[in-house]
Motif scaffolding. Structure first.
Motif, short mmCIF file in Angstrom:
data_model
loop_
_atom_site.label_atom_id
_atom_site.label_comp_id
_atom_site.label_asym_id
_atom_site.label_seq_id
_atom_site.Cartn_x
_atom_site.Cartn_y
_atom_site.Cartn_z
N ASP A 87 125.01 42.51 43.50
CA ASP A 87 123.70 41.91 43.71
C ASP A 87 122.99 41.62 42.38
O ASP A 87 122.38 40.56 42.20
N LEU A 88 123.09 42.58 41.44
CA LEU A 88 122.46 42.38 40.13
C LEU A 88 123.19 41.32 39.32
O LEU A 88 122.55 40.49 38.65
N ALA A 89 124.51 41.38 39.36
CA ALA A 89 125.30 40.40 38.59
C ALA A 89 125.03 38.98 39.06
O ALA A 89 124.98 38.05 38.25
N ASP A 95 114.85 41.73 39.87
CA ASP A 95 115.03 42.92 39.03
C ASP A 95 114.03 44.03 39.36
O ASP A 95 114.40 45.21 39.40
N ALA A 96 112.78 43.66 39.56
CA ALA A 96 111.75 44.67 39.86
C ALA A 96 112.08 45.40 41.17
O ALA A 96 111.92 46.63 41.28
N ARG A 97 112.55 44.64 42.15
CA ARG A 97 112.93 45.24 43.45
C ARG A 97 114.13 46.17 43.27
O ARG A 97 114.19 47.25 43.84
N MET A 98 115.10 45.74 42.44
CA MET A 98 116.28 46.57 42.19
C MET A 98 115.89 47.87 41.50
O MET A 98 116.40 48.93 41.84
N GLN A 99 114.98 47.82 40.55
CA GLN A 99 114.54 49.04 39.89
C GLN A 99 113.86 50.00 40.87
O GLN A 99 114.09 51.20 40.81
N GLN A 100 113.08 49.42 41.76
CA GLN A 100 112.40 50.24 42.77
C GLN A 100 113.44 50.94 43.67
O GLN A 100 113.34 52.13 43.94
N PHE A 147 119.44 50.96 37.46
CA PHE A 147 118.03 50.89 37.13
C PHE A 147 117.84 50.25 35.74
O PHE A 147 117.03 49.34 35.57
N ASP A 148 118.62 50.76 34.78
CA ASP A 148 118.51 50.24 33.41
C ASP A 148 118.98 48.79 33.31
O ASP A 148 118.40 47.99 32.57
N ALA A 149 120.02 48.46 34.05
CA ALA A 149 120.57 47.10 34.01
C ALA A 149 119.56 46.08 34.51
O ALA A 149 119.53 44.93 34.03
N ALA A 150 118.74 46.49 35.47
CA ALA A 150 117.78 45.56 36.07
C ALA A 150 116.75 45.06 35.05
O ALA A 150 116.17 43.98 35.23
N SER A 151 116.54 45.84 33.97
CA SER A 151 115.56 45.40 32.97
C SER A 151 116.24 44.92 31.68
O SER A 151 115.56 44.61 30.70
N ALA A 152 117.58 44.90 31.69
CA ALA A 152 118.31 44.48 30.48
C ALA A 152 118.75 43.03 30.61
O ALA A 152 118.74 42.45 31.69
N ILE A 153 119.16 42.47 29.47
CA ILE A 153 119.65 41.10 29.48
C ILE A 153 120.94 41.01 28.65
O ILE A 153 121.26 41.92 27.88
#
Length: 198
Positions: A87-89, A95-100, A147-153
């Motif tokens: 889903d993240l890939a 991303d905000a929803r994934m972190q939550q 969680f970390d990946a959701a805010s990384a690029i």
């Protein structure tokens, strides 16, 4: 002659009485020995049956306590981290929803790990218990990576997604090993190897 005959007669009756008493004592001792041997044999034969029942009970008690926690953890993993890497890939989830969501997975899986670790464990189940703990730690680690990946690029995001996938695979392998260990022990204890309905 008469007195000699009386003496011989008395001696003979004493000897006969002594022989009878000796024979009776010998028979009594032999019977007592047989009773003792029979009691020891019956104790020896019933003890393994008692030990088996006690071991079966200890394993069943542990399973009854741990099984709901494992099932709950399995639901979290199946509905969360297992699909989140893709889903993240593919950016299917913001991303905000994934972190939550990842925050919730970390919290719930950490709680379950602590609960499982606190369950008193029979000695022969400790290897399986340790594998379950390691698997739960792996699922927590995968969730943190997500969680970390959701805010990384860029490469950082890719590396975190790969780390999450690897942690999940390792955790799955350890979980499978734990289940195999439990199944082997149940087979040794004459219990059904599938304890999913426990």
């Amino acid at each position: 002659m008469t007195s000699m005959a009386l003496t011989i007669g008395r001696r003979g009756s004493r000897q006969a009485r002594s022989l009878r008493l000796g024979a009776a004592a010998g028979i009594g001792a032999a019977m007592l020995s047989l009773v003792v041997v029979a009691l020891l044999s019956s104790r020896g034969s019933s003890k393994p049956a008692h030990d088996l029942a006690a071991r079966q009970s200890a394993v069943s008690d542990w399973e009854a306590t741990v099984h709901p926690m494992i099932s709950s953890g399995g639901e979290v993993v199946a509905l969360g981290p297992r699909t989140a890497v893709a889903d993240l890939a593919q950016r299917k989830v913001p991303d905000a929803r994934m972190q939550q969501m990842a925050t919730g997975w970390v919290r719930r899986l950490s709680e379950l790990r602590e609960q499982i670790a606190a369950v008193p464990t029979p000695t022969e189940l400790r290897p399986a218990h340790a594998l379950l703990d390691s698997a739960m730690a792996g699922y927590v680690s995968a969730s943190r990576d997500l969680f970390d990946a959701a805010s990384a690029i860029g490469q950082r995001r890719t590396a975190l997604l790969e780390a999450a996938a690897a942690a999940g695979r390792t955790a799955d392998h350890e979980y499978d090993q734990a289940m195999a260990t439990i199944a082997r022990l149940r087979a040794q204890l004459d219990l059904p190897t599938d304890w999913s309905d426990s």
